[in-house]
Write a protein that holds these residues in place. Structure first.
Motif, PDB file in Angstrom:
ATOM      1  N   ARG A 148       0.825  -1.209   0.000  1.00 33.64           N
ATOM      2  CA  ARG A 148       0.000   0.000   0.000  1.00 33.64           C
ATOM      3  C   ARG A 148       0.863   1.265   0.000  1.00 33.64           C
ATOM      4  O   ARG A 148       0.566   2.230  -0.707  1.00 33.64           O
ATOM      5  CB  ARG A 148      -0.926  -0.006   1.219  1.00 33.64           C
ATOM      6  N   ARG A 180     -14.006  -3.576   0.660  1.00 32.34           N
ATOM      7  CA  ARG A 180     -13.649  -2.178   0.430  1.00 32.34           C
ATOM      8  C   ARG A 180     -12.277  -1.816   0.994  1.00 32.34           C
ATOM      9  O   ARG A 180     -11.682  -0.825   0.606  1.00 32.34           O
ATOM     10  CB  ARG A 180     -14.700  -1.257   1.063  1.00 32.34           C
ATOM     11  N   HIS A 199      -8.965  -1.866  -3.980  1.00 31.27           N
ATOM     12  CA  HIS A 199      -9.621  -0.574  -3.751  1.00 31.27           C
ATOM     13  C   HIS A 199      -8.597   0.493  -3.355  1.00 31.27           C
ATOM     14  O   HIS A 199      -8.765   1.678  -3.679  1.00 31.27           O
ATOM     15  CB  HIS A 199     -10.701  -0.717  -2.685  1.00 31.27           C
ATOM     16  N   HIS A 200      -7.549   0.082  -2.660  1.00 37.57           N
ATOM     17  CA  HIS A 200      -6.488   1.027  -2.310  1.00 37.57           C
ATOM     18  C   HIS A 200      -5.807   1.558  -3.568  1.00 37.57           C
ATOM     19  O   HIS A 200      -5.507   2.769  -3.655  1.00 37.57           O
ATOM     20  CB  HIS A 200      -5.471   0.346  -1.393  1.00 37.57           C
ATOM     21  N   ARG A 245      -7.152   1.916  -6.455  1.00 38.14           N
ATOM     22  CA  ARG A 245      -8.083   2.874  -7.050  1.00 38.14           C
ATOM     23  C   ARG A 245      -7.991   4.232  -6.358  1.00 38.14           C
ATOM     24  O   ARG A 245      -8.007   5.289  -7.001  1.00 38.14           O
ATOM     25  CB  ARG A 245      -9.505   2.333  -6.974  1.00 38.14           C
ATOM     26  N   ARG A 246      -7.904   4.196  -5.033  1.00 40.06           N
ATOM     27  CA  ARG A 246      -7.808   5.459  -4.291  1.00 40.06           C
ATOM     28  C   ARG A 246      -6.484   6.161  -4.587  1.00 40.06           C
ATOM     29  O   ARG A 246      -6.437   7.400  -4.679  1.00 40.06           O
ATOM     30  CB  ARG A 246      -7.967   5.199  -2.794  1.00 40.06           C
ATOM     31  N   ALA A 269      -6.718   7.724  -8.002  1.00 39.61           N
ATOM     32  CA  ALA A 269      -7.622   8.874  -7.918  1.00 39.61           C
ATOM     33  C   ALA A 269      -6.946  10.064  -7.250  1.00 39.61           C
ATOM     34  O   ALA A 269      -7.194  11.224  -7.618  1.00 39.61           O
ATOM     35  CB  ALA A 269      -8.886   8.485  -7.155  1.00 39.61           C
ATOM     36  N   LEU A 270      -6.099   9.799  -6.263  1.00 39.80           N
ATOM     37  CA  LEU A 270      -5.383  10.886  -5.586  1.00 39.80           C
ATOM     38  C   LEU A 270      -4.548  11.668  -6.585  1.00 39.80           C
ATOM     39  O   LEU A 270      -4.545  12.911  -6.563  1.00 39.80           O
ATOM     40  CB  LEU A 270      -4.504  10.320  -4.471  1.00 39.80           C
ATOM     41  N   ASP A 291      -6.848  13.690  -8.900  1.00 35.22           N
ATOM     42  CA  ASP A 291      -7.550  14.798  -8.257  1.00 35.22           C
ATOM     43  C   ASP A 291      -6.623  15.920  -7.796  1.00 35.22           C
ATOM     44  O   ASP A 291      -7.106  16.988  -7.377  1.00 35.22           O
ATOM     45  CB  ASP A 291      -8.352  14.285  -7.058  1.00 35.22           C
ATOM     46  N   ALA A 328      -4.435  12.092   2.284  1.00 35.49           N
ATOM     47  CA  ALA A 328      -4.283  10.634   2.268  1.00 35.49           C
ATOM     48  C   ALA A 328      -3.266  10.260   3.332  1.00 35.49           C
ATOM     49  O   ALA A 328      -2.394  11.044   3.685  1.00 35.49           O
ATOM     50  CB  ALA A 328      -3.825  10.131   0.901  1.00 35.49           C
TER      51      ALA A 328
END
Length: 549
Positions: free
Chosen positions: A361, A453, A458-459, A461-462, A465-466, A469, A523
Motif C-alpha cells: 500500500r 472495500r 480498492h487502495h 483505485r484510491r 484517484a489521488l 484529483d 491521504a
C-alpha cells in the motif's frame, strides 16, 4: 467492423496526457481468454475494459499481439501490420480501440523495432543472397580469418550475439534469441519501412507506442568489440547474474549516438497526429539514466522513457529513491521518466522485495506521488506474488537457458485471476492454459477483492484517484527527495497547490515533523495533523495539502 475500418480517437484537449499519466500494462496471453483455447486474446481484453476504466488509469499498454512464430511470445514479429490469429483479427483490435476510447482509455501498443523474427519476409529475402534488394536490411558480417564471429558481442539470452548462416556464409547479429535477427538501422530503407509501420498503427487510431529495447536500434558500424566490465560493476545489470552478458560494458553493441536521429524522425511522425506519445524502454544498467536524459530531452525525441531503477532486485528504500532522483536531476533535468515496480520481464515486486500488505500500500501511494509517469503491471493491484512454475511447465526460453539459478519470466506471466472459486481463475474454460494458473493466487482474485472495500485493489483505485484529483502530483514540480533513515519526504507543487509527502519505508515507526504552516491530510494514516513531531508507524505515510495562510 471490418478489417479496413480505421478508428480515430476523439480530439483530446490535453496533448500532454502522458505527462504524469498512469499506464496499465497488459500481457495479452495472460489477461483474459475469450475463446477457450487457453490463451488470452484481444476480445478478452475488450471484455475487461470496464474493469480497467474503473481503476482510473489513463491508458493501457498492450504487449505484442502481431503475427509471430511466438518463440519469444510476440517479441519476434513476422508481420508488423497484422494480428496473430492466436489473438484475433485487425477487426477485433479496432473493436477494442473503439470501446477503450468510449471509456476514456487511451491505447498504446508495443512496437518491437530493433529486431524481427527470422520468419519475417524481410529476413527471408535478406538471407537469400548478398546482392538482393534487402541484403543489407539486417546486420551481416564476414567471419574472422579463423571462422569465428566478427567480434565479442553477447546475446542477452545467452551465448554469442552472432549466428552463422550457411546461405550467405556470413554471421548475422541477434542481441536476443537466434530467431530474432537485428535490423540494420544504418540502412535508410529499414528506417523508412519502420516509420511506415508506426504510421499504419497511428492511422488506425492508437494513442502511442511503448518502444521495446529502444537503445538497441543502432549498432556500431565498425563492429568494434566491447570492453570488459569491471568486476565490481557486474552486479549492476539488466541481466541475471548467471549470464555472462554482465561481463561486458556494452559500448558498441547498443547505445549509439546515431539512434537519436531515428527517434527524432519517429517523434516528428507521431507529432503529426493528435495527442500521441512514445514510451521508450532503455535496457541499460550502467548508463541508463544518462540515456533516458538524452532520449527525452526537449520536444523532438521520445516523450518519456521507461526507467529500470525500481525494477531491480534492490528494494526501493528511502536512500535508493533519493539516489535515483539525484541521478535523474543530474543526467535528465529536461527529461521525463515512467516509473514501474513490476513488468513482464522481472519477478513481481511483492516477491522481489518481500512486501507485506502494508508495504504494498505504501509503495503504490509513493509511485502516485513521484514526479514522472507511472506504469502498473497486470495483477499488481491485487497484490499478486510471483507464481511458482515448475520446469516441466516452463515456456520462457530465457528461463530454460539458465535454469535453475534463474527461472525465467514465466512466474510473472501466469494468467490473471478474476474469479476465486474457478479452478482457472476465470481466465479460461480450457483445462490447459498456456501457463498454469497459480492456486496460491486464487485467494487474491478480483471478485474476492471487489467485495472488500479495504482490499489492496480498492487502495490502488484510491491511489490513482489521488493523483488524478491533485494536479501537482501528476505534472507539478518536485523538490529533491530527502531521507532520514527510512523516512522519505518531498513536496510537489503546481501553481498555488502544494503537497507534502512523507513515507516510512520500513516496518519500524519513524519520527516525522511536519513543515511549518497549515496542512490538511488528503491521504495517509494520519488524518489529523498538528504542528510539531508525530510518530509515523511502519509503512505509514502522509500526503498533506498546504492550506491558505
Amino acid at each position: 467492423m471490418n478489417d479496413q475500418t480505421l478508428v480515430q480517437p476523439e480530439t483530446q484537449a490535453d496533448q500532454d496526457w502522458w505527462r504524469g499519466g498512469v499506464i496499465y500494462q497488459i500481457y495479452p496471453r495472460s489477461f483474459q481468454d475469450s475463446n477457450g483455447d487457453g490463451i488470452g486474446d484481444l476480445n478478452g481484453i475488450t471484455r475487461r475494459l470496464e474493469y480497467l476504466a474503473g481503476l482510473g488509469v489513463d491508458a493501457i499498454w498492450i504487449s505484442p499481439f502481431f503475427t509471430s512464430p511466438m518463440k519469444d511470445f510476440g517479441y519476434d514479429v513476422s508481420d508488423y501490420c497484422d494480428v496473430d490469429p492466436m489473438f484475433g483479427t485487425l477487426g477485433d483490435f479496432d473493436g477494442l480501440l473503439a470501446k477503450a476510447h468510449k471509456l476514456g482509455l487511451k491505447v498504446m501498443i508495443d512496437l518491437v523495432l530493433s529486431h524481427t523474427s527470422d520468419e519475417h519476409p524481410w529476413f527471408q529475402e535478406s538471407r537469400a543472397s548478398r546482392d538482393n534488394p534487402k541484403s543489407d536490411w539486417y546486420v551481416w558480417a564476414d567471419p574472422k580469418e579463423d571462422g569465428t564471429p566478427p567480434n565479442n558481442w553477447l546475446s542477452i539470452f545467452g551465448g554469442p550475439a552472432w549466428q552463422w548462416d550457411s546461405r550467405r556464409q556470413q554471421y548475422y547479429l541477434h542481441n536476443f534469441l537466434i530467431a530474432q535477427p537485428d535490423l540494420n538501422f544504418h540502412c535508410e530503407e529499414v528506417q523508412v519501412a519502420l516509420l511506415d509501420v508506426a504510421r499504419f498503427w497511428l492511422d488506425r487510431g492508437v494513442d502511442g507506442f511503448r518502444l521495446d529495447t529502444i537503445n538497441f536500434y543502432v549498432h556500431d558500424k565498425e563492429l568494434r568489440s566491447n570492453p570488459a566490465l569491471p568486476y565490481e560493476l557486474r552486479n549492476d545489470s539488466i541481466a541475471p547474474q548467471v549470464n555472462p552478458y554482465n561481463h561486458q560494458e556494452h559500448l558498441y553493441s547498443k547505445n549509439q549516438p546515431e539512434n537519436i536521429a531515428f527517434l527524432e524522425r519517429l517523434r516528428k511522425l507521431t507529432d503529426a497526429y493528435d495527442a500521441r506519445a512514445c514510451l521508450g524502454e532503455v535496457g541499460e544498467a550502467q548508463r541508463g539514466m544518462q540515456i533516458l536524459g538524452e532520449y527525452t530531452k526537449g520536444n523532438s525525441r521520445v516523450h518519456m522513457c521507461y526507467a529500470f531503477e525500481f525494477l531491480e532486485n534492490r528494494r526501493a528504500t528511502a536512500d535508493w529513491v533519493v539516489e535515483t532522483f539525484r541521478r535523474f536531476d543530474t543526467h535528465a533535468p529536461d527529461g521525463w521518466a515512467c516509473w514501474a515496480f513490476s513488468n513482464h520481464d522481472v519477478r513481481r515486486h511483492a516477491t522481489r522485495w518481500d512486501l507485506s500488505d502494508a508495504a504494498n500500500r505504501a509503495y503504490v501511494m509513493l509511485m502516485m506521488c513521484l514526479r514522472g509517469s507511472a506504469c502498473l503491471y497486470q495483477g499488481e493491484e491485487l497484490g499478486l506474488h510471483e507464481a511458482d512454475v515448475p520446469y516441466e511447465a516452463l515456456q520462457d526460453p530465457y528461463g530454460k537457458e539458465f535454469w535453475p539459478e534463474f527461472k525465467g519470466r514465466d512466474g510473472c506471466r501466469t494468467p490473471m485471476v478474476w474469479e476465486a472459486q474457478d479452478e482457472f481463475g476465470g481466465f479460461t474454460t480450457n483445462d490447459h492454459p498456456w501457463l498454469p494458473v497459480s492456486p496460491a493466487q486464487l485467494e487474491w482474485a478480483v471478485d474476492r477483492l471487489e467485495d472488500d472495500r479495504g482490499s489492496l485493489l480498492h487502495h490502488y483505485r484510491r491511489a490513482v484517484a489521488l493523483r488524478r484529483d491533485n494536479p501537482a502530483l501528476a505534472k507539478g514540480a518536485q523538490s529533491s527527495p530527502v531521507n532520514e533513515g527510512d523516512l522519505l519526504t518531498f513536496t510537489r507543487s503546481d501553481g498555488e497547490e502544494e503537497l507534502f509527502c512523507a513515507f516510512n519505508l520500513s516496518d519500524i515507526a519513524a519520527h516525522l515533523e511536519m513543515p511549518e504552516g497549515q496542512w490538511r491530510a488528503v491521504a495517509g494514516v494520519q488524518t489529523e495533523l498538528s504542528a510539531g513531531p508525530m510518530d509515523l508507524p511502519g509503512w505509514g505515510y502522509v500526503i498533506a495539502k498546504r492550506e491558505g495562510e
